[in-house]
Design a protein around this motif. Structure first.
Motif, short mmCIF file in Angstrom:
data_model
loop_
_atom_site.label_atom_id
_atom_site.label_comp_id
_atom_site.label_asym_id
_atom_site.label_seq_id
_atom_site.Cartn_x
_atom_site.Cartn_y
_atom_site.Cartn_z
N UNK A 141 0.82 -1.21 0.00
CA UNK A 141 0.00 0.00 0.00
C UNK A 141 0.85 1.25 0.00
N UNK A 142 1.95 1.24 0.77
CA UNK A 142 2.83 2.40 0.84
C UNK A 142 3.54 2.63 -0.49
N UNK A 143 3.96 1.54 -1.12
CA UNK A 143 4.65 1.66 -2.41
C UNK A 143 3.71 2.20 -3.49
N UNK A 182 -0.71 -9.32 -7.92
CA UNK A 182 -1.72 -8.86 -6.96
C UNK A 182 -1.55 -9.42 -5.56
N UNK A 183 -0.87 -10.57 -5.44
CA UNK A 183 -0.69 -11.17 -4.11
C UNK A 183 0.64 -10.77 -3.45
N UNK A 184 1.43 -9.92 -4.12
CA UNK A 184 2.72 -9.49 -3.56
C UNK A 184 2.47 -8.40 -2.53
N UNK A 185 2.82 -8.67 -1.27
CA UNK A 185 2.53 -7.73 -0.19
C UNK A 185 3.66 -6.75 0.08
N UNK A 186 4.83 -7.03 -0.50
CA UNK A 186 5.96 -6.09 -0.40
C UNK A 186 6.43 -5.76 -1.81
N UNK A 187 6.83 -4.52 -2.00
CA UNK A 187 7.25 -4.06 -3.32
C UNK A 187 8.66 -3.50 -3.22
N UNK A 188 9.52 -3.96 -4.09
CA UNK A 188 10.90 -3.50 -4.12
C UNK A 188 10.96 -2.25 -5.02
N UNK A 228 10.83 3.70 -9.29
CA UNK A 228 9.86 2.75 -9.80
C UNK A 228 10.01 1.38 -9.16
N UNK A 229 8.92 0.61 -9.21
CA UNK A 229 8.94 -0.77 -8.73
C UNK A 229 9.78 -1.60 -9.68
N UNK A 230 10.64 -2.46 -9.10
CA UNK A 230 11.56 -3.24 -9.95
C UNK A 230 12.13 -4.39 -9.14
N UNK A 231 12.34 -5.53 -9.80
CA UNK A 231 12.86 -6.70 -9.11
C UNK A 231 14.23 -7.13 -9.54
#
Length: 245
Positions: A174-176, A192-198, A208-211
């Motif tokens: 939510x914060x990300x 959609x089930x990922x609760x943490x975002x890098x 930006x979000x990125x893995x």
């Protein structure tokens, strides 16, 4: 899954992208499925970044790792004919440094490109792919000025020379997602089930979000050449880049 573990494997690649050698234990080994380690610095591929290559060293034997398969576990794929370390074996993992380092530079170069195009042209990413030292990125960019290729190369290299810090952090979902423009792709690719975002943050340019794996500052990318700008449909432009030595 995700930022710290994949199945039973601790993801050392995301914790420390500079790590090239480590000690670990084999949890499973199958000639068809692959090898599962308790700790691994092999980047498994994803987001356009190819998987790492390297070796496992054990009891005087070498097993070459030439790819990765994601399932419930993270499976390392051995070279055909190489021996498999039995479950329970203590092994040393080692990455092919040149490949990983070049992929890190390339991936960070794409983020600089993405940041510049978003900042100066307001365009989102519609696709992309990379190999060590070269890459492409597609943008929703219906119109470009006549000097786009040359000016884009100059703008990107100005950000490289600026030596902006590249920082990585992990935030609750939510914060990300509350960060403006955190998703730079036209379609939201965060599961959609990922609760943490890098989050990968090029200070003052791009967040930006990125893995994937990245260098620590833009100067480490080296000179970026915009090789070609192609039209890929009415609203899409494909930008091909190559890194200098």
């Amino acid at each position: 899954m995700g930022v710290t573990h994949h199945g039973r494997t601790q993801r050392l690649d995301l914790a420390d992208p500079t790590l090239r050698e480590w000690e670990c234990t084999v949890l499973a080994a199958d000639p068809e499925q692959g090898i599962v380690l308790d700790r691994s610095a092999f980047y498994p591929g994803g987001g356009g970044q190819p998987p790492d290559h390297g070796v496992l060293l054990w009891q005087g034997v070498q097993t070459r790792i030439v790819g990765t398969r994601k399932g419930d576990d993270l499976y390392l794929l051995p070279a055909e004919g190489d021996p498999l370390p039995p479950p329970g074996t203590a092994v040393t993992g080692a990455l092919e440094d040149e490949r990983r380092s070049l992929l890190m530079r390339t991936h960070s170069g794409l983020h600089v490109l993405c940041g510049v195009v978003f900042r100066d042209f307001g365009a989102l990413v519609t696709g992309g792919n990379m190999e060590p030292g070269e890459a492409r990125m597609d943008f929703n960019l219906p119109q470009v000025p006549p000097d786009f290729k040359t000016s884009l190369e100059d703008l990107v290299n100005a950000e490289v020379v600026a030596d902006r810090a590249i920082e990585v952090r992990v935030l609750p979902r939510a914060e990300a997602l509350a960060i403006p423009d955190i998703v730079r792709t036209q379609t939201n690719l965060i599961p959609p089930d990922e609760q943490e975002v890098r989050i990968v943050d090029i200070t003052g340019l791009d967040v930006q979000a990125d893995g994937g794996t990245h260098v620590a500052a833009t100067a480490q990318i080296g000179k970026v050449q915009v090789v070609k700008v192609e039209s890929k449909g009415k609203a899409n432009r494909r930008v091909r880049i190559r890194l200098g030595a």
